[in-house]
Design an enzyme around this catalytic site. Structure first.
Site, PDB file in Angstrom:
ATOM      1  N   CYS A   2       0.838  -1.188   0.000  1.00 34.55           N
ATOM      2  CA  CYS A   2       0.000   0.000   0.000  1.00 34.55           C
ATOM      3  C   CYS A   2       0.876   1.241   0.000  1.00 34.55           C
ATOM      4  CB  CYS A   2      -0.915   0.016   1.225  1.00 34.55           C
ATOM      5  SG  CYS A   2      -1.936  -1.453   1.406  1.00 34.55           S
ATOM      6  N   ALA A  52      -4.271  -4.594  -3.093  1.00 37.90           N
ATOM      7  CA  ALA A  52      -4.740  -5.816  -2.427  1.00 37.90           C
ATOM      8  C   ALA A  52      -3.954  -7.027  -2.925  1.00 37.90           C
ATOM      9  CB  ALA A  52      -6.223  -6.010  -2.678  1.00 37.90           C
ATOM     10  N   VAL A  54      -3.176  -9.948  -0.207  1.00 33.35           N
ATOM     11  CA  VAL A  54      -3.604 -11.030   0.682  1.00 33.35           C
ATOM     12  C   VAL A  54      -4.953 -10.658   1.284  1.00 33.35           C
ATOM     13  CG1 VAL A  54      -3.075 -12.294   2.799  1.00 33.35           C
ATOM     14  CG2 VAL A  54      -1.230 -11.712   1.210  1.00 33.35           C
ATOM     15  N   GLY A  80       3.133  -3.398   3.122  1.00 32.12           N
ATOM     16  CA  GLY A  80       4.112  -4.483   3.112  1.00 32.12           C
ATOM     17  C   GLY A  80       3.488  -5.844   3.306  1.00 32.12           C
ATOM     18  N   GLU A  81       4.334  -6.792   3.657  1.00 31.98           N
ATOM     19  CA  GLU A  81       3.902  -8.167   3.925  1.00 31.98           C
ATOM     20  C   GLU A  81       4.702  -8.708   5.105  1.00 31.98           C
ATOM     21  OE1 GLU A  81       1.451  -9.410   2.271  1.00 31.98           O
ATOM     22  OE2 GLU A  81       1.396  -8.136   0.481  1.00 31.98           O
ATOM     23  N   ASP A 104      -2.642 -10.035   7.046  1.00 30.87           N
ATOM     24  CA  ASP A 104      -1.514  -9.739   7.927  1.00 30.87           C
ATOM     25  C   ASP A 104      -1.647  -8.347   8.526  1.00 30.87           C
ATOM     26  OD1 ASP A 104      -1.071  -8.635   5.375  1.00 30.87           O
ATOM     27  OD2 ASP A 104       1.094  -8.599   5.656  1.00 30.87           O
ATOM     28  N   GLY A 379      15.902 -11.518  -7.217  1.00 31.58           N
ATOM     29  CA  GLY A 379      17.123 -11.978  -6.555  1.00 31.58           C
ATOM     30  C   GLY A 379      17.898 -10.865  -5.882  1.00 31.58           C
TER      31      GLY A 379
END
Length: 612
Positions: A2, A52, A54, A80-81, A104, A379
């Protein structure tokens, strides 16, 4: 993912300011295209935007906690996550917390209710969030350990403003987009300083930091840093541990309720991530991979000091090995020299960048990915952690008493070559760089038991993880979010980083090559040619037509009446670019300096003011 922006004031009533909320919600539209809302009270105004990923039906923001009487107690604006949210939710349930959704976001809200700002130490992931603690009338800003997600703030005449990007702060009308001498130095030095912004009176929350604001003022505290420990595992155990940790990290990071993908360059890092993602999907879903190649390189690539081979052949081998649904984006000179794309890159970063062609190409690639997916894994972070760059291995760079990525070129003016000579000398770029380098060395965590060489390699690793990685992660975040893409970086998991940081250097180069520890950990996952490929950084275009296009842009800018960038440029050096067949190289002007002048023009045209 977000975008967040907010205000706190102890003198004005923010509860009835729809005009201000409307102004604030516009700047971060690309960071949160799926939902926009606001929350206000007399003392605080939050305006979050949501991408959006999760729990698409839940996870609404801001998230608000109430007491038994229904009074609001904690308000969270989050981006974030958190990849251990399932375990945290179970623990919080055992502690008596009840959950309304499966996001979360709500886990972070309840974690703050339970542990306060110390909740940051329990979060494993990438995040930046703001909490308004109604009970204490206190704002708390928290950022993840590596700064994967940005968070800026500024004290205002009557309070405090915060936002995911500086441009969000400017929408409040209380923070001005002013760049002074200190900001220009920071913008053009290629020596990122934790906490500093290029804009006057604006700061960035340092990775691993908690910033608190209340009537008592501002306080800052770190909740995390590298802590070197004695490494007792033998080489085989170390390799196995790295592999097991990577498998666990990837398993967590493929969690999403939207399509995910992986970036593939044909190098060790991205190929390892793609292979591990592919295994984690387990055949339930075909892996989507994306790559970029410069069209000129297909037939005209020439090896240089750092790019030994083009990416495309290795990408093709790896995609075939994985059986992925692969898409390659070809970028030509017109894509790179497009003023609209260049301006979009500068707007996304709120500043000029080093290597504009790389940034424009990644911006284009992010747009291509967004046509199919919302999340992509990369990576990024591996070279900094495992020692992939040439400056970890060349004795000259190792011994250089400056930032190692500057190395032999530390006297070269990467971005400042076209600046007015009097201004250039007054700013003292060399002195600024040296001061920032010596400042950084004082931070390096050491056990005190290291040999001289081990100490130096720890220093270089730390400098890369806390400075150079900032450039890489900012590029990933800003260009991804300019296309509404969430980028995940498995190599920036803090538990992996803590473990690898303490591994002795001789284990990291056990086979005599760069990143040998990582190579050994994933050797069964990759084709031999990809596994043994020499490190090749993100490509920079070799097409001479691109430099010609840059010169045409510079000529247009410097002959344009009212172009403010001309007040900062040196006419003689500009002429060396416009009239010299070597495009200014005889005068020591690099292509990056020409790109910087073009970017400064776009920057100033966007409304940035320079007050030197």
């Amino acid at each position: 993912m977000c975008g967040i922006v907010g205000l706190v004031s102890f003198t004005q009533d923010l509860s009835h300011r729809p005009d201000l909320a409307e102004s604030m919600r516009g700047a971060l539209a690309l960071r949160g295209p799926d939902e926009v809302s606001d929350w206000s009270s007399p003392r605080a105004l939050f305006v979050p935007r949501r991408l959006a990923v999760v729990d698409l039906e839940g996870g609404h923001q801001p998230a608000v906690a109430t007491d038994e009487a229904g009074r609001e107690t904690v308000v969270l604006s989050y981006t974030g996550e958190v990849f251990n949210f399932a375990e945290l939710r179970d623990e919080l349930r055992r502690r008596g917390h009840r959950f309304r959704d499966r996001s979360d976001t709500e886990v972070v809200l309840r974690a703050y209710e339970e542990w306060g700002p110390a909740c940051a130490e329990r979060l494993r992931g990438m995040f930046a969030f703001a909490v308004w603690d109604v009970r204490r009338e206190e704002l708390v800003l928290i950022r993840d350990r590596f700064g994967i997600y940005p968070l800026f703030y500024a004290e205002t005449p009557d309070g405090f403003a915060f936002g995911s990007e500086p441009k969000a702060l400017f929408t409040t009308g209380l923070v001005d987009p002013v760049v002074d001498r200190a900001g220009l130095l920071e913008a053009l030095s290629f020596t990122p300083t934790p906490g500093l912004s290029v804009f006057r009176h604006t700061r960035e929350v340092i990775p691993g930091e908690v910033v608190r604001y209340s009537r008592a003022g501002v306080s800052r505290a770190r909740y995390w840093n590298f802590t070197p420990r004695e490494h007792t595992d033998d080489l085989a155990t170390t390799e196995r541990t790295v592999r097991e940790m990577l498998e666990d990290i990837i398993r967590r990071q493929v969690t999403a309720d939207v399509p995910i993908s992986s970036m593939l360059s044909g190098g060790l890092d991205s190929s390892a991530v793609c292979a591990l993602v592919n295994r984690s999907l387990g055949g339930d879903e075909q892996l989507r991979t994306f790559s970029m190649e410069f069209a000129y390189h297909l037939e005209n690539f020439r090896p240089d000091e750092v790019h030994d081979s083009p990416d495309a052949p290795y990408v093709a081998k790896m995609a075939a090995h994985l059986g992925s649904e692969h898409r390659e984006l070809l970028i030509d000179r017109d894509h790179l020299a497009d003023p609209e794309a260049q301006a979009a890159v500068v707007r996304a970063h709120d500043r000029p960048v080093a290597g504009l062609d790389m940034y424009v190409s990644l911006y284009r690639l992010s747009q291509e990915v967004r046509r199919f997916c919302t999340v992509t894994l990369t990576g990024d972070g591996s070279d900094e952690l495992f020692g992939g760059y040439m400056w970890f291995h060349d004795p000259f760079y190792v011994k250089s008493r400056t930032f190692p990525w500057l190395g032999a070129s530390h006297r070269m003016e990467f971005l400042s070559g076209l600046l007015d000579r009097e201004l250039y000398h007054e700013l003292d770029f060399a002195g600024y760089t040296q001061a920032r380098y010596e400042e950084a060395l004082t931070e390096v965590p050491l056990t005190g038991e290291e040999s001289a060489h081990e100490r130096r390699m720890r220093e270089i690793t730390y400098l890369n993880m806390t400075r150079y990685l900032r450039v890489i992660l900012d590029r990933k975040d800003r260009l991804g979010m300019a296309a509404s893409i969430e980028g995940r970086v498995p190599f920036c998991d803090h538990e992996l980083a803590e473990y690898v940081y303490s591994v002795p250097w001789e284990m990291k180069v056990a086979d005599g090559r760069e990143k040998s520890l990582l190579r050994a950990a994933v050797r069964d996952l990759l084709p031999q040619s990809v596994l043994e490929r020499k490190k090749s950084p993100y490509p920079t275009v070799q097409d001479p037509a691109y430099r010609t296009a840059l010169r045409a842009q510079l000529r247009d800018i410097t002959t344009r009446s009212g172009a403010r960038v001309n007040d900062l440029l040196d006419p003689a050096r500009v002429e060396s670019v416009l009239g010299d067949p070597t495009f200014g190289l005889r005068a020591g002007v690099t292509r990056m300096s020409i790109e910087a002048a073009v970017q400064l023009h776009h920057w100033f045209e966007s409304g940035v003011r320079v007050e030197l």
